[in-house]
Design an enzyme around this catalytic site. Structure first.
Site, PDB file in Angstrom:
ATOM      1  N   ASP A 124       0.844  -1.193   0.000  1.00  0.00           N
ATOM      2  CA  ASP A 124       0.000   0.000   0.000  1.00  0.00           C
ATOM      3  C   ASP A 124       0.885   1.252   0.000  1.00  0.00           C
ATOM      4  O   ASP A 124       1.872   1.329   0.740  1.00  0.00           O
ATOM      5  CB  ASP A 124      -0.860  -0.034   1.277  1.00  0.00           C
ATOM      6  CG  ASP A 124      -1.990   0.969   1.243  1.00  0.00           C
ATOM      7  OD1 ASP A 124      -2.453   1.323   0.145  1.00  0.00           O
ATOM      8  OD2 ASP A 124      -2.425   1.390   2.344  1.00  0.00           O
ATOM      9  N   HIS A 125       0.546   2.222  -0.835  1.00  0.00           N
ATOM     10  CA  HIS A 125       1.273   3.509  -0.886  1.00  0.00           C
ATOM     11  C   HIS A 125       2.788   3.345  -1.003  1.00  0.00           C
ATOM     12  O   HIS A 125       3.541   3.951  -0.212  1.00  0.00           O
ATOM     13  CB  HIS A 125       0.946   4.375   0.344  1.00  0.00           C
ATOM     14  CG  HIS A 125      -0.450   4.911   0.335  1.00  0.00           C
ATOM     15  ND1 HIS A 125      -0.880   5.886  -0.521  1.00  0.00           N
ATOM     16  CD2 HIS A 125      -1.541   4.562   1.075  1.00  0.00           C
ATOM     17  CE1 HIS A 125      -2.171   6.137  -0.311  1.00  0.00           C
ATOM     18  NE2 HIS A 125      -2.595   5.333   0.649  1.00  0.00           N
ATOM     19  N   ASP A 166       2.751   4.949  -5.512  1.00  0.00           N
ATOM     20  CA  ASP A 166       2.070   6.210  -5.232  1.00  0.00           C
ATOM     21  C   ASP A 166       3.037   7.356  -5.506  1.00  0.00           C
ATOM     22  O   ASP A 166       3.790   7.794  -4.637  1.00  0.00           O
ATOM     23  CB  ASP A 166       1.601   6.231  -3.775  1.00  0.00           C
ATOM     24  CG  ASP A 166       0.953   7.560  -3.406  1.00  0.00           C
ATOM     25  OD1 ASP A 166       0.880   8.456  -4.271  1.00  0.00           O
ATOM     26  OD2 ASP A 166       0.524   7.706  -2.246  1.00  0.00           O
ATOM     27  N   GLY A 180      -7.872   8.564   7.518  1.00  0.00           N
ATOM     28  CA  GLY A 180      -7.984   8.935   8.934  1.00  0.00           C
ATOM     29  C   GLY A 180      -9.401   8.941   9.480  1.00  0.00           C
ATOM     30  O   GLY A 180     -10.340   8.461   8.834  1.00  0.00           O
ATOM     31  N   GLY A 199      -8.958   5.679   1.666  1.00  0.00           N
ATOM     32  CA  GLY A 199      -9.598   6.490   2.702  1.00  0.00           C
ATOM     33  C   GLY A 199     -11.089   6.237   2.839  1.00  0.00           C
ATOM     34  O   GLY A 199     -11.879   7.174   2.954  1.00  0.00           O
ATOM     35  N   SER A 248     -12.837   4.256   5.190  1.00  0.00           N
ATOM     36  CA  SER A 248     -13.438   3.783   6.438  1.00  0.00           C
ATOM     37  C   SER A 248     -14.694   4.593   6.743  1.00  0.00           C
ATOM     38  O   SER A 248     -14.756   5.790   6.460  1.00  0.00           O
ATOM     39  CB  SER A 248     -12.439   3.917   7.597  1.00  0.00           C
ATOM     40  OG  SER A 248     -11.480   2.883   7.517  1.00  0.00           O
ATOM     41  N   ASN A 264     -10.191   0.445   0.148  1.00  0.00           N
ATOM     42  CA  ASN A 264      -9.191   0.308   1.211  1.00  0.00           C
ATOM     43  C   ASN A 264      -9.781   0.629   2.577  1.00  0.00           C
ATOM     44  O   ASN A 264     -10.382   1.691   2.755  1.00  0.00           O
ATOM     45  CB  ASN A 264      -8.055   1.303   0.985  1.00  0.00           C
ATOM     46  CG  ASN A 264      -7.129   0.878  -0.121  1.00  0.00           C
ATOM     47  OD1 ASN A 264      -7.409  -0.059  -0.856  1.00  0.00           O
ATOM     48  ND2 ASN A 264      -6.016   1.582  -0.240  1.00  0.00           N
ATOM     49  N   ILE A 265      -9.549  -0.274   3.505  1.00  0.00           N
ATOM     50  CA  ILE A 265      -9.978  -0.033   4.881  1.00  0.00           C
ATOM     51  C   ILE A 265      -8.781  -0.219   5.803  1.00  0.00           C
ATOM     52  O   ILE A 265      -8.263  -1.330   5.953  1.00  0.00           O
ATOM     53  CB  ILE A 265     -11.106  -1.009   5.296  1.00  0.00           C
ATOM     54  CG1 ILE A 265     -12.339  -0.869   4.393  1.00  0.00           C
ATOM     55  CG2 ILE A 265     -11.475  -0.803   6.775  1.00  0.00           C
ATOM     56  CD1 ILE A 265     -13.086   0.443   4.489  1.00  0.00           C
TER      57      ILE A 265
END
Ligand code: G3H
Ligand code: ZN
Length: 300
Positions: A82-83, A104, A169, A202, A204, A244-245
């Site tokens: 990820d990233h 990324d 976040g 992002g 969530s 993505n979570i």
């Protein structure tokens, strides 16, 4: 062999109107929670590791660690970086057996992002690994779909993280702001790049139940505002094939850990505290696969 890259996964997700969940893990227990949840729901899933999580879990043999705990798992899963912020990091993960990487390079200008992404794509495709890129809104919303189309065509990247209103976040919107996603951008993208898989970072929902437990047992998450689940359901039905979570999964795990550490006073074997945490994380994943991403029972 259940360890796969994301190509077939996303094709199936697109054709059958669901999204594959990618969960940010930090440990073998969290990986077991993700895999067991997906197995229980007959759903594909993505194990997502950031640079920091990979370092914590010992770079070099992550694939072997995961294969050891996935012996009884039958659903397809991918191991994803990820990233990934550098070409070197992406290549290292590809060399050690990740089946998917995210490059990324979104902080660079358009041409430099293309150059960096393409170098990773060329390296990955020779090794049967899929690549996710990222392109943020650079020169204004009107131009964005056209730039995305150009970016995808010039890099040949397998999937792309896009900016349509999500954010990382626990506070994704200002107080009083009505949470929304820019579905008009998705619609235009579907016209320009039919059946291409897009990715939402992002995402969530910052679930009240888990935030309450987290805060009740000594945590202090302020102003929690996440992405409403109905917006994620709608996105999953369209060209969003990966969601993505990180935060929801981590809050569920750490909240349950805080609770057991606080309530169990007479034990000191770590598993007494870690088992409820793992269970809460697994329940969170099952909840998302069944109720939000529509990916449950898609593996026959
Ligand atoms: O890359 C990780 C995810 O985009 C995390 O997003 O903070 O909404 O869970 P989240
Ligand atoms: Zn992200």
């Amino acid at each position: 062999m259940p360890l796969v890259n994301t190509k077939e996964m996303f094709l199936d997700a697109y054709n059958n109107h669901y999204a594959v969940g990618a969960f940010n893990v930090d440990s073998i227990a969290m990986i077991q929670a993700v895999l067991q949840a997906a197995e229980n729901c007959s759903s594909p899933v993505i194990i997502s590791l950031s640079k920091g999580s990979r370092e914590f879990m010992h770079p070099g043999n992550i694939k072997e660690q995961i294969l050891t705990v996935s012996k009884d798992i039958t659903i397809p899963f991918a191991i994803h970086l990820d990233h990934g912020k550098s070409i070197e990091l992406c290549k290292d993960c590809i060399d050690e057996g990740f089946t998917s990487v995210m490059i990324d390079a979104s902080k660079y200008d358009f041409e430099e992002n293309i150059r960096i992404t393409k170098e990773v794509v060329d390296y990955a495709h020779e090794r049967n690994v899929s690549v996710e890129g990222e392109l943020s809104i650079l020169t204004g919303e009107e131009d964005y779909p056209r730039l995305i189309e150009e970016f995808v065509k010039r890099t040949n990247v397998d999937s792309l993280a896009i900016s349509i209103g999500t954010g990382h976040g626990t506070t994704k919107f200002k107080k009083g702001e009505i949470p929304k996603l820019k579905f008009h951008i998705l619609e235009e993208l579907e016209r320009r790049l039919p059946s291409y898989p897009f990715v939402l970072h992002g995402s969530s929902s910052i679930l009240k139940k888990d935030i309450d437990i987290f805060n009740e047992y000594g945590g202090d998450i302020k102003d929690p505002i996440g992405i409403p689940e109905d917006l994620l359901r709608k996105a999953s039905h369209g060209p969003i094939c990966k969601i993505n979570i990180g935060t929801d999964f981590r809050v569920a795990y750490v909240g349950a850990l805080r609770k057991s550490l606080s309530l169990i006073k007479d034990k000191y074997e770590p598993r007494n505290f870690l088992v409820p945490a793992k269970q809460a994380a697994q329940e969170l994943v099952e909840y998302k696969l069944k109720n939000v991403f529509n990916s449950a029972y898609k593996i026959k």
